[in-house]
Design an enzyme around this catalytic site. Sequence first.
Site, PDB file in Angstrom:
ATOM      1  N   HIS A 194     -56.747 -44.509 110.633  1.00  0.00           N
ATOM      2  CA  HIS A 194     -56.669 -42.911 109.548  1.00  0.00           C
ATOM      3  C   HIS A 194     -55.622 -42.117 110.019  1.00  0.00           C
ATOM      4  CE1 HIS A 194     -57.911 -40.626 106.122  1.00  0.00           C
ATOM      5  NE2 HIS A 194     -58.953 -41.308 106.153  1.00  0.00           N
ATOM      6  N   GLU A 300     -65.935 -42.151 100.930  1.00  0.00           N
ATOM      7  CA  GLU A 300     -65.402 -41.112 101.207  1.00  0.00           C
ATOM      8  C   GLU A 300     -65.408 -39.879 100.310  1.00  0.00           C
ATOM      9  OE1 GLU A 300     -60.640 -39.939 103.111  1.00  0.00           O
ATOM     10  OE2 GLU A 300     -61.016 -41.707 101.597  1.00  0.00           O
TER      11      GLU A 300
END
Length: 358
Positions: A194, A300
């Site tokens: 990420h 998310e």
Amino acid sequence: MEPGCPQSAAADRKTPMIIDVHGHYTTAPAALGAWRDLQVAALKDPAKAPSASALKISDDELRESIETNQLKKMTERGSDLTIFSPRASFMAHHIGDFQTSSTWAAICNELCARVAAMFPDHFVGAAMLPQSPGVDPASCLPELEKCVRDYGFVGLNLNPDPSGGHWTSPPLTDRHWYPLYEKMVELDVPAMIHVSTSCNACFHTTGAHYLNADTTAFMQCLTGDLFKDFPTLKFLIPHGGGAVPYHWGRFRGLAQELKKPLLDEHLLDNIFFDTCVYHQPGIDLLTKVIPVKNVLFASEMIGAVRGIDPETGHSYDDTKRYIEATPHLSDAERHLVYEGNARRVFPRLDARLKAQGR
């Protein structure tokens, strides 16, 4: 079960536990951002740098920030447990030096640890690393070890581009990263690949840089032989894998051109994809193209895309709706996506849940 929290759906073992493997603390109290602003401002005058102890966030503030946001949406949407890490865009490894990142990572990780301790049935931590451009990744090992051994975290976020969109680090297959991989294998924790905020004007942070990085990480692994050296290393590529599922034929063909094994053998024992894809056709494609053993549920939520889809009337990031509606998964396969795969990819999470009788 913590007081005041709803009964978990996982308590009924006729249904799978809904494990969301991709959550960030995007709703932290404002004092956190204010402290960071002071830290960044002090880069021009180190004498004005705030101490870590100057940040004061009470348990009540933490509780309110979670109960009125993430936990509320988890209850509404039927999610049980979130793997919870510091806000991705806040990592900003390109700012300052290693000491800047080290202090900031320690603060952010401690807040996630406090949330996980406060709501143990619903949150478990994943670590932010104190990365900095040009700095040996071995510098991150003490923070990672603290997070796993002391805080009980079950994974980490690895930024393949600490420069923030300029890609000055070697590819993930380079030996530059091996000290970190050795520690990951020792601790038995996977990494979500990420990136963080883009400081390159060509790449919007969440609309371009994140998805570019997801695709780039997969291609770096395809061109190398990393998993021959680390056969138990596990990477989770978020946001549905960027462009990878959509161009699966391209990647299969490139592997052949490069004389690599078929992708199932070359990468899919080690690389996994989450379901942070915010429309039904995208989830349908993901679950049709990628083997079900490699797909992990995630949303998310309260992240990059927080609005309501005018075509459906539902939140874009309510990804459980898409998993339920896709024709490409049987009930048994949905169980894998929701729970089984997460337990396999995150062994420390599985051990934690078993210790809780779940």
